[in-house]
Design an enzyme around this catalytic site. Sequence first.
Site, PDB file in Angstrom:
ATOM      1  CE  LYS A 109      -0.083  -0.452   4.997  1.00 32.92           C
ATOM      2  NZ  LYS A 109      -0.826  -0.977   6.151  1.00 32.92           N
ATOM      3  NE  ARG A 156      -6.578   0.261  11.151  1.00 32.97           N
ATOM      4  CZ  ARG A 156      -5.351   0.091  10.664  1.00 32.97           C
ATOM      5  NH1 ARG A 156      -4.535   1.138  10.546  1.00 32.97           N
ATOM      6  NH2 ARG A 156      -4.922  -1.100  10.307  1.00 32.97           N
ATOM      7  CG  HIS A 211      -3.709  -4.408  12.226  1.00 28.81           C
ATOM      8  ND1 HIS A 211      -2.704  -4.999  11.511  1.00 28.81           N
ATOM      9  CD2 HIS A 211      -3.352  -3.096  12.361  1.00 28.81           C
ATOM     10  CE1 HIS A 211      -1.772  -4.090  11.219  1.00 28.81           C
ATOM     11  NE2 HIS A 211      -2.139  -2.939  11.723  1.00 28.81           N
ATOM     12  NE  ARG A 240      -2.490  -8.166   8.019  1.00 31.06           N
ATOM     13  CZ  ARG A 240      -3.080  -8.511   9.162  1.00 31.06           C
ATOM     14  NH1 ARG A 240      -3.674  -9.675   9.297  1.00 31.06           N
ATOM     15  NH2 ARG A 240      -3.077  -7.675  10.188  1.00 31.06           N
ATOM     16  CE1 TYR A 245      11.783  32.359   1.245  1.00 27.79           C
ATOM     17  CE2 TYR A 245      12.145  29.983   1.094  1.00 27.79           C
ATOM     18  CZ  TYR A 245      11.799  31.189   0.497  1.00 27.79           C
ATOM     19  OH  TYR A 245      11.480  31.211  -0.822  1.00 27.79           O
ATOM     20  CB  CYS A 305      13.797  26.158   0.448  1.00 28.95           C
ATOM     21  SG  CYS A 305      14.952  27.298   1.220  1.00 28.95           S
ATOM     22  CG  ASP A 318      11.757  23.898  -5.245  1.00 27.48           C
ATOM     23  OD1 ASP A 318      10.935  22.987  -5.338  1.00 27.48           O
ATOM     24  OD2 ASP A 318      11.466  25.109  -5.329  1.00 27.48           O
TER      25      ASP A 318
HETATM   26  C1  LIG Z   1      -0.061  -1.870   6.773  1.00 24.18           C
HETATM   27  C2  LIG Z   1      -0.620  -3.118   7.321  1.00 24.18           C
HETATM   28  C3  LIG Z   1       0.216  -4.211   7.595  1.00 24.18           C
HETATM   29  C4  LIG Z   1       1.712  -4.119   7.554  1.00 24.18           C
HETATM   30  O1  LIG Z   1       2.132  -3.511   8.754  1.00 24.18           O
HETATM   31  P1  LIG Z   1       3.678  -3.244   9.082  1.00 24.18           P
HETATM   32  O2  LIG Z   1       3.655  -2.671  10.444  1.00 24.18           O
HETATM   33  O3  LIG Z   1       4.155  -2.287   8.061  1.00 24.18           O
HETATM   34  O4  LIG Z   1       4.356  -4.550   9.002  1.00 24.18           O
HETATM   35  C5  LIG Z   1      -0.387  -5.396   7.975  1.00 24.18           C
HETATM   36  N1  LIG Z   1      -1.736  -5.477   8.093  1.00 24.18           N
HETATM   37  C6  LIG Z   1      -2.558  -4.434   7.863  1.00 24.18           C
HETATM   38  C7  LIG Z   1      -4.023  -4.601   8.016  1.00 24.18           C
HETATM   39  C8  LIG Z   1      -2.034  -3.225   7.487  1.00 24.18           C
HETATM   40  O5  LIG Z   1      -2.838  -2.184   7.264  1.00 24.18           O
END
Ligand SMILES: *Cc1c(COP(=O)(O)O)cnc(C)c1O
Length: 371
Positions: free
Chosen positions: A35, A134, A163, A220, A264, A311, A313
């Site tokens: 992602k 969440r 998660h 994951r 700046y 800045c 750039d």
């Molecule tokens: C982004 C994400 C992960 C990966 O998490 P990391 O901390 O980058 O390893 C796994 N599961 C879900 C649902 C996520 O959104």
Amino acid sequence: MPTPTQLRVDLEAIHANLALARDRANGRSVLAAVKANAYGHGLVPVARSIQERGSADWLGVALTSEAEELRAAGITLPILKFTPTLADDLDDAITAELTLSVGDAGAIRAAQLAAAARGRIVEVHLKIDTGMRRVGAEPGDAALLGAQLADSPNLRVGGIFTHLPVSDVPEGGEFTRAQFRLFDDVVADVERVVGTVPLVHCANSGAVLGHDLGRSTMVRPGIMIYGSYPDPHTPRDHPLSDVARWTSRITFVKRVQAGQTVGYGRTWTAPVDTWVATVAVGYGDGYSRLLSSRGRMLVDGHSYPVIGRVCMDQTMIDLGPDLPTVGVGDEVVLLGTSGKERIGVEEIAELMGTITYEVTCLITDRVPRVY
Ligand SMILES: *Cc1c(COP(=O)(O)O)cnc(C)c1O
């Protein structure tokens, strides 16, 4: 002409980090989170390389548009969309052959309707909230949602997941282990209704690196495959390979007199006569303005402080009072190694008061990724 600022991405290092995740997964499937433009490293090239090398079995995205980009580039790996899908996004998600996450009755109903309208069987993963608060179903509702899924002829339950908010820090060990136990019970509840669920998953990088993966059948990882630990306190038992090398170039060098100010807001005043170099990178490239007078850059194995405000750039560094040995056109390392010096993502994250994830996500599109 090449732009002066580039992000060099070491795909071999990504594969090495995925190999470590696969080793830790010990026979479980591996989903690579890609992602947010593969955490800033470039969605399609990273995913394509993973697919060619077989270094992960699944990809994970947040948005339907990300999956569309992957499919358009010829990615055929299964892709899980981590996030809820709004009703008006379902048709595109189905077209992109996304595996959907569902966590409530409304989402299941909408997915069933959209799949039926297309005459398709759509794979879904049931998302359970075991403590992140969440998205996802309450553990007590999981069996009922399982029954609803079993009654949805166009949906197939390919997975169930949760998660972990504190899997990456030692203090989070107890909370995370309790989540694993609760999740085990929920999986059992759901499997009593829908039968064996092939993919049971909860482990993000923190859990892959630091936890017993229990009865899960997939992991994951995200941040670890890009070479960073999720938190400064994550155990470092498993060495990760650096992936990103971010460089720019010196475009101008000048003498600044003691008492003169740079940049700046005139926030930095030269304490002595010194040499100042201007570097072709700024917050427009994602080199955060929070690094003003705090960051450092490497040139030819030496470290030089960022002076004054970053800045949009351009950014100035202090080369010191002696006649400089570096000059216009020289490479400047913002992230990575130069001689014996190294600037890690962790160092920049710490200076910005953020996490490693955000540092590379912030690198903007105008910085070409080179593989
Ligand atoms: C982004 C994400 C992960 C990966 O998490 P990391 O901390 O980058 O390893 C796994 N599961 C879900 C649902 C996520 O959104």
